[in-house]
Design a protein around this motif. Sequence first.
Motif, short mmCIF file in Angstrom:
data_model
loop_
_atom_site.label_atom_id
_atom_site.label_comp_id
_atom_site.label_asym_id
_atom_site.label_seq_id
_atom_site.Cartn_x
_atom_site.Cartn_y
_atom_site.Cartn_z
N CYS A 92 28.11 14.33 70.98
CA CYS A 92 27.61 14.46 72.35
C CYS A 92 26.81 15.75 72.48
N ASP A 93 25.64 15.65 73.10
CA ASP A 93 24.82 16.86 73.31
C ASP A 93 24.65 17.19 74.78
N GLU A 94 25.55 16.70 75.63
CA GLU A 94 25.53 17.09 77.05
C GLU A 94 26.26 18.41 77.17
N PHE A 95 25.57 19.51 76.85
CA PHE A 95 26.25 20.80 76.76
C PHE A 95 26.92 21.22 78.08
N THR A 96 26.38 20.75 79.21
CA THR A 96 26.93 21.20 80.50
C THR A 96 28.17 20.42 80.91
N GLN A 97 28.58 19.44 80.11
CA GLN A 97 29.77 18.66 80.49
C GLN A 97 30.82 18.65 79.40
N LEU A 98 30.65 19.53 78.42
CA LEU A 98 31.53 19.46 77.24
C LEU A 98 32.99 19.75 77.57
N GLY A 99 33.22 20.66 78.53
CA GLY A 99 34.61 21.00 78.88
C GLY A 99 35.35 19.77 79.38
N LEU A 100 34.71 19.06 80.28
CA LEU A 100 35.30 17.85 80.86
C LEU A 100 35.51 16.78 79.78
N ILE A 101 34.49 16.58 78.94
CA ILE A 101 34.58 15.53 77.92
C ILE A 101 35.66 15.89 76.89
N HIS A 102 35.68 17.16 76.50
CA HIS A 102 36.70 17.61 75.56
C HIS A 102 38.10 17.32 76.09
N ALA A 103 38.29 17.59 77.39
CA ALA A 103 39.61 17.39 78.00
C ALA A 103 39.96 15.91 78.11
N SER A 104 38.95 15.04 78.05
CA SER A 104 39.19 13.61 78.26
C SER A 104 39.43 12.84 76.96
N LEU A 105 39.20 13.50 75.84
CA LEU A 105 39.38 12.83 74.55
C LEU A 105 40.82 13.03 74.08
N ALA A 106 41.44 11.95 73.62
CA ALA A 106 42.84 12.05 73.20
C ALA A 106 42.93 12.67 71.80
N ASP A 107 42.62 11.91 70.77
CA ASP A 107 42.76 12.42 69.40
C ASP A 107 41.42 12.53 68.70
N THR A 108 40.35 12.45 69.46
CA THR A 108 39.01 12.45 68.88
C THR A 108 38.40 13.85 68.99
N ARG A 109 37.80 14.33 67.90
CA ARG A 109 37.14 15.64 67.92
C ARG A 109 35.75 15.52 68.51
N LEU A 110 35.44 16.43 69.41
CA LEU A 110 34.10 16.47 69.99
C LEU A 110 33.20 17.30 69.08
N VAL A 111 32.02 16.78 68.76
CA VAL A 111 31.03 17.57 68.01
C VAL A 111 29.66 17.41 68.65
N THR A 112 28.88 18.47 68.58
CA THR A 112 27.49 18.40 69.03
C THR A 112 26.62 18.15 67.80
N THR A 113 25.38 17.77 68.03
CA THR A 113 24.48 17.53 66.89
C THR A 113 24.29 18.77 66.01
N PRO A 114 24.08 19.98 66.60
CA PRO A 114 23.95 21.15 65.71
C PRO A 114 25.16 21.32 64.79
N THR A 115 26.36 21.07 65.33
CA THR A 115 27.55 21.20 64.49
C THR A 115 27.62 20.07 63.46
N LEU A 116 27.26 18.86 63.87
CA LEU A 116 27.26 17.75 62.90
C LEU A 116 26.30 18.05 61.75
N LEU A 117 25.16 18.67 62.08
CA LEU A 117 24.21 19.02 61.01
C LEU A 117 24.86 20.02 60.03
N SER A 118 25.64 20.98 60.56
CA SER A 118 26.36 21.92 59.68
C SER A 118 27.33 21.18 58.78
N VAL A 119 28.01 20.18 59.37
CA VAL A 119 28.99 19.40 58.60
C VAL A 119 28.27 18.62 57.49
N LEU A 120 27.11 18.07 57.81
CA LEU A 120 26.36 17.28 56.82
C LEU A 120 25.82 18.17 55.70
N VAL A 121 25.51 19.43 56.04
CA VAL A 121 25.10 20.38 54.99
C VAL A 121 26.31 20.72 54.13
#
Lengths: 168, 100
Positions: free
Chosen positions: A102-131
Amino acid sequence: MSRLVADTSALVSLGIAAGEDPDPLAVCTARYEVAVPSAVVEELETVASYDDAHGRAAAAVLDRREEIAIRSVDLDAEFPLDDGGNAAVTLANDLDAALFLCDEFTQLGLIHASLADTRLVTTPTLLSVLVRTDALSTADATAILDANGDARSWDSNSYVQRARSLLE
Amino acid sequence: MGSDKKRVQFRAPHRLVNRTDALADVLGEDRTDVLITALREYLQSATHDDALTQEIAAAYYDDEISLEQLKSLVGAEEAANLRVLKQQLSEDFVDEVADA
């Protein structure tokens, strides 16, 4: 293969550099089983009607929709997000997905709090993971981030600036 | 804001203090009221300035300010967003996601 659920903003990010070699969406679907709710596909269709970089990115993702599992979900009417974000969070929880992109940076707090066992990642972080996992080179990941920085005015964002240095 | 007040002392240019006192006379307030209003309005506008918000976020990512200080500047909701972004920047977090 781990499951990754993406929202509209993140798919647009992956679509910005579509057609480049390597193609970020192809790299992502090679490593993860990518699933999206049909509400996200509908949002992509709306974005694809715009004559700008976001519109072209959304159209590029829709052209490759056969690589993505599209699911229908019931919306949680109580949840204060637009339909695509709402449905994507619900789908991530229903599937017990490993990642929510998810790249909705202004809503990440809410989305993070709404996910049960799923990790939230943004595209910049996913790119780091892929590297980190050798799925992308630093140069390719930097080029994808640069393309997104131009299209989405990310360059003045201090998070994106720091994420860029994580790619090295 | 409550009645809990902290005493602060500072030096300011004569001219600025004289103008503050003059405005306080016009408004029928005292110097402290004018200074508090000015400070409150400055903080309100400064933290709604995008460039400054990015500076505040950068200071938080770099551990120059605490989460509590961040909350006091940008509010709980924005602080929650920036907290998630800070986690995204951690090498350990990237490693964990790489293993997922």
